[in-house]
Each structure stands twice: as C-alpha cells, then as structure tokens.
Design a protein around this motif. Structure first.
Motif, short mmCIF file in Angstrom:
data_model
loop_
_atom_site.label_atom_id
_atom_site.label_comp_id
_atom_site.label_asym_id
_atom_site.label_seq_id
_atom_site.Cartn_x
_atom_site.Cartn_y
_atom_site.Cartn_z
N UNK A 138 0.85 -1.20 0.00
CA UNK A 138 0.00 0.00 0.00
C UNK A 138 0.88 1.24 0.00
N UNK A 139 0.60 2.17 -0.91
CA UNK A 139 1.39 3.40 -1.01
C UNK A 139 0.76 4.55 -0.23
N UNK A 140 -0.58 4.62 -0.21
CA UNK A 140 -1.26 5.77 0.39
C UNK A 140 -2.60 5.31 0.95
N UNK B 224 -4.45 9.50 -14.65
CA UNK B 224 -4.07 8.86 -13.40
C UNK B 224 -3.65 9.83 -12.32
N UNK B 225 -4.07 11.09 -12.41
CA UNK B 225 -3.68 12.07 -11.40
C UNK B 225 -4.80 12.38 -10.41
N UNK B 226 -6.01 12.05 -10.80
CA UNK B 226 -7.16 12.27 -9.93
C UNK B 226 -7.86 10.95 -9.66
N UNK B 227 -8.44 10.84 -8.47
CA UNK B 227 -9.27 9.69 -8.12
C UNK B 227 -10.64 10.21 -7.72
N UNK B 228 -11.68 9.71 -8.39
CA UNK B 228 -13.06 10.07 -8.06
C UNK B 228 -13.66 8.99 -7.18
N UNK B 229 -14.35 9.42 -6.12
CA UNK B 229 -14.92 8.49 -5.13
C UNK B 229 -16.41 8.77 -5.03
N UNK B 230 -17.22 7.73 -5.25
CA UNK B 230 -18.67 7.84 -5.08
C UNK B 230 -18.99 7.53 -3.62
N UNK C 212 -13.13 14.09 -4.75
CA UNK C 212 -12.00 14.10 -5.69
C UNK C 212 -10.71 14.13 -4.89
N UNK C 213 -9.83 13.17 -5.18
CA UNK C 213 -8.53 13.09 -4.51
C UNK C 213 -7.45 13.44 -5.52
N UNK C 214 -6.75 14.56 -5.25
CA UNK C 214 -5.63 14.97 -6.11
C UNK C 214 -4.38 14.26 -5.59
N UNK C 215 -3.84 13.33 -6.41
CA UNK C 215 -2.72 12.51 -5.96
C UNK C 215 -1.43 13.32 -5.84
N UNK C 216 -1.31 14.40 -6.57
CA UNK C 216 -0.08 15.20 -6.49
C UNK C 216 0.00 15.98 -5.17
N UNK C 217 -1.13 16.47 -4.70
CA UNK C 217 -1.13 17.26 -3.46
C UNK C 217 -1.74 16.52 -2.28
N UNK C 218 -2.46 15.43 -2.54
CA UNK C 218 -3.14 14.71 -1.47
C UNK C 218 -4.37 15.43 -0.94
#
Length: 604
Positions: A527-529, A547-553, A561-567
C-alpha cells in the motif's frame, strides 16, 4: 310623629342603644328661666288696624310672600323624611326635566297671578298619587332588572361554552394520559425483553471473541507457513538453477514454465485425490473455446490518451438528467463515442448521448435489479449483471439479448470484458468469480478463494490478469488463463466495495465500507497511500485518464475528488441521495456520477 320616627331611624342607623342611670330633680316653676322672644321688626299689624279683617288680610299677604320666596334645601335629617309630592311641584319638576322652560314660565306667571287675585282654590290642591310614583319606580326597576337578566344570560352562555371546552380538554388530556401510560407500560416491557435478550447475548459474544482470537492466531500461523513455503520455493528454484546450468533459459521463462508445471502438478494431484467427481475438476476441451491472447500488458491507447486528455482539478455541475425512477446502480462509457449506459433498480438499462442527454436505447429483460454493465471493446455489445443471478449479452445491431449466462447461485455484483472481446468476467455474492467464453458460450473458470461476497471484478488493460475486491476485506489478482489466485492484498479493515487499475496498470485504488481509500503498488504489492474519506461508505472509485485524480462515489451524497499530487480531498455536492457510481470520459473533460436519487449528473 314624623320627627320621632326620623329620630328613631337616625338612632338605628348610628348603632345600638346603651342604658344609663340619670337622676331627675323635682319640678319647680320658680327655678325655670324663660327665654325672651324678640318681635319681628320687618312685619307688624300697625296701630291703625286692630280689627280682625285687617289682621286676616295681613296674614294672607305674609303667607303669599312666604310661598313666593324660594324654599331652602332641607337639612340631612329632614331629607330623610319622605312626603308625598304636591301636584304643582310635580308639574314644575316635570317641565324642568323635559326642558320646557317657556311653558314653565307661563305656568308660574298664571299660577301666582291667580293666587294673588285669590282665584286659586288651594283646597283643591292634592298630592300626587303614590301609585303613579310607584309605577314609575317599578318600571325603572323592571328595566334595570331586564338588563341584568340579559347580562346574566350572556354570562351564562359564555360559562356554558367554557364548561364544554373544559370538558373536551379534560377528555383529551385523559385520553392522552391513558395513551402515555400504555406507551410507558409497553416500553417497560420492551426494556425488560431487551435486557433479557442482551443477557443471553453475553455468552455468545464471549464465544465469538474467543473464536476471533483463535482465528487471528491461525492466520498468523498460516502467514508464517506461507512465508516459509515461499522461502523454500525460492531456495528450490535457486538449487535447480545451480544443478542444471546447461539449460540457458531466461529467468522469466524458466520461472513461468516452473509455475505452469507446478500448477499442472497441483491440478493433477487434486484430480487424483477426488476421482469420484471428475466432472468438477477435469475440464474437457470444447471445440469452440477461445484462446487467450499473449499477455503483453502494454496499452496501445496509452500514448493517444496522454496526448488528448487534459488534467482538470476543479469540476462544477453542468447538467442533471433524470434517467431512472429508482436508484442508478452503475455506469459504462462507450470505448470510442460520447455515449453512456446506465442501469437501475427498475430492471432496465438505458443508453444516453453526452452531453446532450438524449436517450438512444432502452433494454428490458432481467427479472430483478441490475447491478453492473460494461461495453464490449468493439462497442457493439453490452454485458449486464443482475440480482436474478444471470449475466446477459445485448447486441445493439439486433436490439435484443443474444446470450444469457447462468451459473452463479446468488446475485451478480459486477462484470468486465477482456480486451480481446472473447471473454467476460463476472463476480457474485456466492463468493466466486467466473470467466465466460462467448464463442463456446460456457464458463471457462470459476475463481474460488474469497471468504465472502465478491463485490467487483475488472481486467488489467490488455492483460490476462483480473482484479477482484471482496467483503472479506481483501483484494486479489487472478490469472484468467488458469483461474488461480496470483496475489492477495491485505490492509483494509472493512468490506472492500470496489477496486480499479489506472491506465498504465501499475497502481490500484480501492475503497471500503467505512470510506477508507487505499492506493497499491502492483509491482511491490504494498500500500502506497491511505486516505480517510469516511465515515460514510465509499461505493466506487476510479482514476481519471491521466491517473492524477481519483473520483470516489460516497454514500453521503457527494462525489469526492482526490488529487494525488497534493493529497487534497475535495467534495462535489449535488446529489440528493447516496452516489453509487462514478466515471470519467475519455478526455477527462467530464465527470459523470449516478446516485440513488435516480439522476445522472455531469460535472465539467
């Protein structure tokens, strides 16, 4: 007599009588002192007129003057004595009371003129009858009594209304009191039952706690044995390479060949151990079975996606579509066109054009709610999974269902196409996943290994590797060619609801029922994060094309919205109920979400 009666009245008003002893001396005329009466200097008979007639005339004149003079107000004691009213005084009072002053003046002039002339006969003057006066008094009293009676009637009516109102309120409060007493008695009974029930659960909880501790110990022992077995296998492989150096083969090829031989040996051993059920373990080759393509793990569209996709960090609600009468359960985007398919609990799937929102097609055939859908890589077919335990294949050219797969014993949760289009994978609440062959129209492999429902399944792009997430809190990687589990990811503390690859296939994102989101490194299997997006459950997760954003329902009615570059974690609020599914378009310009409110929302 009048004076004595008035004196008695005054004495009775003043109070009680008191007796006192008084001594009275004997009467003696010599001792009595007489009071001298002074004569009236204003009036006298005169010396010349000493006869009787002149004296009578003088007396009459004196009487007339006395009557002409205004009468003085009687004292308090005299006012208390009531005398009948004379007729002339009654007339005067009546005229003054009525305001007839001219008539009063005429009456006075004529009255005194007749009296002066001696024409008026005073003997005929009489008193006003008491009956008339009494009638007037009774009439006034009657009027006042009638007014009082009316006021008493109104007061009685108001009192009656108040009494009726109070009676109703009394009955209402009495009924409420009885109801509260009944509720109180019922709650007391429920509390007693709950206490008994809770007391019965305590030994069961202790037993389950003991079982849980035992299971943890067994798990630790199993993990130790697994690590020991892996170390032994690694040592044996190194020994084989040292013993047989003449076979100059690439390490990857020898390892894969040894793995295949090991798997074949295990399969043969399992078939030999249970000869009574050969049909369950021995697979006969079907002439129409499809061949799995070479596992290159290279996405040919990756460079094209990177060139056309754009990175967007801020999304706003662009439009809302009412797509289903019941909750929307899943979304599927066409591989090349701006077309999306939605499924819902109303047993239907619908095709829509984006971003206009025009409906293009509707499919009906399942007998229960739809849980998932997925476009064929060619775009001409659609796969749907349902709570009726079936997976259906729909042909858009024919506009109907062309194939139905039956084999799961419980509801189907998800489905996914292989990149070649000949294989379809599905997962179910029966703790298994299945790989279906479209050419032979049969189940090629059943993925067994999860201890609870399998909630999602997806193929690694252009690969034969499958990813599953399960309610047993684990993720697993499977080889679709053999139906065997290659790796299991541990780390979630609650049921895993969804898992997905990024476009490069080197990172996995997963979510669980407590809103925890994890990113996994596929190469390192770690696990990375870990992001806490709870406490509400996260129903689905997906990467944007880059692959820079993760959308969560999320179940709280928002898309996170999770921005992987800034967390940084942000919320998109718009749904009126839980968000069940979410996906990006091919260029990343739109974010599409579906919720339990039956709507499809486009964010741009």
């Amino acid at each position: 007599m009048a004076n004595s009666s008035s004196a008695e009245a005054i004495e009775m008003e003043e109070g009680a009588f008191y007796l006192e002893r008084v001594s009275v001396s004997e009467y003696n005329e010599d001792d009595y002192q007489y009071e001298e009466v002074q004569p009236d200097e204003d009036w006298s008979l005169g010396d010349a007129s000493e006869d009787l007639e002149s004296a009578m005339k003088a007396v009459i004149g004196q009487l007339e003057e006395t009557e002409a003079t205004p009468r003085r107000p009687a004292s308090t004691k005299e006012a208390q004595t009531k005398h009948p009213e004379i007729v002339d005084d009654f007339l005067r009072n009546f005229l003054i009371k009525m305001g007839m002053h001219k008539t009063f003046d005429c009456f006075q002039t004529e009255w005194y003129e007749m009296m002066y002339r001696g024409i008026l006969n005073l003997e005929q003057m009489a008193f006003v009858p008491d009956v008339y006066v009494q009638n007037q008094l009774l009439d006034n009293e009657l009027k006042s009594l009638r007014k009082q009676i009316e006021s008493y009637k109104q007061a009685a009516f108001k009192a009656a209304e108040i009494v009726v109102k109070l009676q109703k309120e009394r009955d209402f409060h009495r009924m409420q009191y009885r109801r509260v007493v009944q509720e109180k008695n019922r709650l007391i009974g429920d509390i007693k039952r709950v206490k008994k029930h809770y007391a019965s659960y305590e030994p069961a909880l202790k037993q389950l706690n003991d079982k849980y501790k035992t299971a943890l110990k067994q798990k630790m022992l199993t993990s130790l044995e697994r690590d020991r077995a892996v170390a032994e296998v690694t040592g044996l492989q190194a020994t084989l390479r040292n013993v047989k150096p003449e076979y100059d083969m690439p390490p990857s090829s020898s390892s894969s060949q040894e793995l295949r031989e090991t798997q074949d040996d295990r399969k043969q051993d399992s078939e030999a151990l249970e000869p009574r059920q050969p049909s369950k373990y021995v697979r006969s080759r079907h002439p129409n079975d499809s061949e799995f393509p070479v596992d290159t793990r290279v996405n040919p569209y990756l460079s094209q996606i990177k060139a056309t996709a754009s990175h967007k960090s801020g999304y706003r609600l662009a439009s809302t579509l009412n797509v289903h009468e019941l909750p929307v359960s899943s979304l599927a985007l066409h591989p090349r066109k701006q077309v999306i398919v939605t499924t819902g609990d109303d047993h239907l799937w619908k095709m829509w054009s984006l971003p206009s929102g025009d409906i293009m097609m509707t499919g009906e055939g399942h007998s229960d709610w739809l849980s998932s859908c997925c476009f064929h890589p060619g775009g001409g077919k659609l796969a749907t999974g349902s709570g009726d335990t079936t997976v259906k294949i729909w042909d858009f050219a024919k506009g109907e269902c062309v194939l139905t797969f039956e084999g799961h014993s419980h509801a189907v949760w998800g489905c996914a196409w292989h990149s070649c289009g000949d294989f379809l994978a599905s997962c179910s609440m029966d703790n298994t996943g299945k790989i279906w062959d479209l050419n032979s129209e049969r189940c090629r492999y059943t993925l067994r290994g999860h201890a609870d429902a399998v909630n999602s399944i997806v193929f690694l792009p252009f690969s034969n590797t499958l990813l599953t997430s399960s309610a047993d809190k684990t993720l697993s990687l499977w080889d679709a060619r053999t139906g065997l589990c290659a790796q299991t990811f541990y780390g979630h503390l609650h049921s895993c609801n969804d898992a997905n690859f990024n476009m490069m296939g080197d990172t996995i994102v997963s979510c669980d029922s407590y809103g925890t989101v994890k990113l996994w490194d596929v190469r390192r299997m770690t696990a990375m994060l870990t992001i806490d997006a709870g406490p509400h459950p996260s129903n689905q997760v997906t990467f944007d094309p880059l692959g820079r954003l993760v959308a969560i329902a999320s179940n709280d009615g928002s898309v996170k919205l999770l921005d992987l570059s800034s967390g940084k974690l942000s919320d998109l609020v718009g749904h009126e109920d839980a968000v069940q599914c979410v996906c990006f378009d091919h260029k990343g310009e739109y974010l599409i979400s579906g919720g339990s409110d039956g709507t499809l929302r486009l964010w741009s």
